[in-house]
Design a protein around this motif. Structure first.
Motif: not given
Lengths: 271, 317
Positions: B37-49
């Motif tokens: 789940q780390y990668e998914q949340v990491y990338l999702n957050t970068l996209a939102v930012c």
């Protein structure tokens, strides 16, 4: 070694019908005029100047102004011509770049066309902010880079310590939330999840779907779940809708009951 | 077949991934109990930012904390990357995973939990090595789990979309007509002599247009449509009567010395509940004039529509 954007001193704005590429030297008596080295850059400079001038006439805060400035941003960013910073600037370069754009896009009237080209203005504002980061870091030499304090354009200081979890690879609170929820789905004490079925097919129920999709670390895409159940294309299309409308709310209700989220966190879908 | 490089050249906007974003993304990702789940949340957050940073540059207010993506419990169980745009709605910011973009028909996976309650979707290509987030494009709705990148429109269209949504939601503050009797007028409401360039027609009586006829008051506001020549003057007159009711007149005139109103201009009088009471559409019309009586406190609005443009003025007597 990085050098400043190679622009001549401000070129004389071309008169109507006089394309910058063809400026005749014999007509030029202005002391600061130099023969343009790069006509393509002149075009771009002119384009940027024009856009900034337009932005200044657009009402502040209007969508018109946002469109105009977004064009400036896009042109400059896609040209790759901005100052790239020294090597030591790299850790905070992107933060400085973000701050520069926030400032410049919101203050187009600060640009003075008689002083410099637009790219030079942007570069200068960027360099200003890079200096600020550099000076800030010198003052905090003892603090490791990972604790770099970021100052936003508005002067607000974001302390990264606030956003860092305590131990880096283990967070008990979330593991507990996960395990409790997983247990609830697996045991389904009130049988609610098992009784919520897709098209009267008992094997395709909320329990199975929540386990496969929300409670599996790698959330299984619906395409794959549908294939596992041998669904027809029409059924495969409806399955995610069944999930959103019938299964997801059950999970959300559990989370509210446990206090993991607030009722207000769930918004009713708007169409 | 459209490959992803073609798409990026036409529409995309490179956004730097700031230290600020990296730190937030790391913090959120580390909350996940399982490494997958780390990668998914990491990338999702970068996209939102990245999208948030883009909107910040353009001074479009957002509210990071209002998104599910900023709610730790929601992040645990749902694959979400929403960004709340203040007063407009939630924009979903989906990261494009590097493997997805190398297939023949590049698509972005959009989980069904985000198919509803979103004003649009921005696809972001995250390059962690170069620390760059490229905004590839935007679409206003999705109907399947796989969004082909070829359907993406430019970010410029996103701005237009946001503008339309915001304007559709803006409820105009009603004009307080009773204040007119005390000589208090909101901005834009002018004396008719100033507003109208009266055509040279001897039969045209100036007195009917004077601001203060016997005991009433009349003011007008200029309303613009797409073409300069389509501007009209909406004039409202207020006249106290013997009864507690007020006499209201609504007139619409052409401006700029034009003799006729623009063709196919719709003018509608709506009551408090927004129901149409009187409706008319111009052909070769010189002006529109309605009169009615209303009680103090009554609300009504006038809607003018020409082509794509709608203008509504609200009033309270």
């Amino acid at each position: 070694m990085h050098r400043d954007d190679l622009t001549p001193n401000p070129p004389i704005p071309p008169t109507l019908g006089n394309h910058p590429k063809e400026q005749p030297r014999s007509n030029i008596t202005h002391a600061t005029h130099t023969h343009s080295i790069n006509p393509i850059m002149d075009d771009r400079n002119e384009q940027l100047r024009h856009l900034i001038a337009t932005a200044c006439t657009d009402p502040p805060g209007s969508w018109q102004r946002r469109q105009t400035m977004s064009q400036v941003h896009e042109l400059v960013m896609n040209s790759g011509k901005l100052w790239k910073g020294y090597r030591q600037d790299q850790p905070y370069y992107k933060d400085a770049l973000q701050q520069m754009w926030e400032y410049c896009c919101q203050h187009p009237e600060d640009y003075d066309p008689t002083l410099k080209n637009v790219t030079t203005w942007l570069d200068d504002e960027l360099k200003k902010r890079l200096r600020r980061f550099r000076d800030g870091n010198r003052r905090r030499r003892d603090i490791p880079a990972s604790y770099l304090r970021i100052e936003t354009e508005a002067g607000q200081v974001l302390d990264p310590i606030d956003t860092k979890p305590s131990p880096p690879d283990y967070n008990p609170r979330f593991l507990e939330m996960w395990e409790k929820t997983e247990a609830w789905v697996r045991y389904d004490p009130d049988d609610v999840l098992r009784r919520t079925c897709f098209r009267n097919r008992p094997q395709i129920n909320a329990q199975v779907l929540l386990l496969r999709h929300n409670l599996s670390p790698k959330k299984t895409p619906w395409k794959i779940i549908a294939a596992e159940f041998n669904l027809t294309p029409a059924e495969a299309k409806d399955l995610p809708k069944f999930y959103s409308r019938r299964c997801k709310p059950l999970l959300e209700q559990f989370m509210i009951a446990q206090g993991y989220i607030d009722e207000n966190d769930i918004r009713k879908p708007r169409k | 077949m459209i490959n992803s490089t073609e798409i990026t050249e036409n529409l995309s906007i490179p956004m730097p991934i700031t230290q600020e974003s990296l730190q937030i993304a790391e913090a959120f990702a580390q909350q996940q109990p399982h490494p997958q789940q780390y990668e998914q949340v990491y990338l999702n957050t970068l996209a939102v930012c990245a999208v948030n940073n883009y909107l910040r540059i353009l001074d479009i207010p957002t509210n990071l904390n209002a998104g599910d993506s900023w709610n730790p419990a929601m992040r645990l169980f749902f694959d979400i990357a929403d960004l709340d745009i203040t007063g407009i709605g939630r924009l979903e910011c989906r990261p494009l995973r590097p493997p997805d973009s190398l297939t023949d028909t590049p698509v972005c996976i959009i989980p069904p939990e985000v198919h509803e309650d979103r004003i649009g979707y921005v696809i972001v290509h995250i390059d962690t090595q170069d620390q760059q987030a490229t905004l590839l494009g935007f679409t206003d709705s999705v109907d399947s789990e796989e969004l082909p990148l070829s359907q993406l429109r430019s970010l410029k269209d996103l701005l237009i979309h946001l503008q339309h949504l915001q304007e559709a939601q803006t409820v105009p503050k009603p004009v307080q007509l009773s204040q007119w009797l005390d000589n208090i007028f909101a901005v834009g409401w002018e004396k008719l002599e100033a507003l109208l360039e009266l055509p040279q027609e001897p039969a045209f009586s100036f007195r009917t247009h004077s601001e203060h006829s016997a005991n009433g008051v009349k003011r007008g506001k200029r309303l613009d449509f797409q073409k300069d020549s389509d501007s009209v003057a909406l004039c409202i007159g207020l006249k106290p009567t013997h009864s507690p009711q007020m006499g209201i007149s609504v007139e619409v005139y052409p401006t700029g010395g034009q003799i006729y109103l623009p063709q196919e201009l719709q003018v509608i009088l709506l009551d408090e509940e927004g129901k149409a009471v009187i409706q008319t559409e111009t052909r070769t019309t010189k002006h529109i004039q309605w009169r009615f009586k209303a009680d103090p406190g009554d609300q009504f609005s006038i809607k003018l529509a020409l082509g794509d443009v709608n203008i509504t003025e609200a009033f309270v007597v």
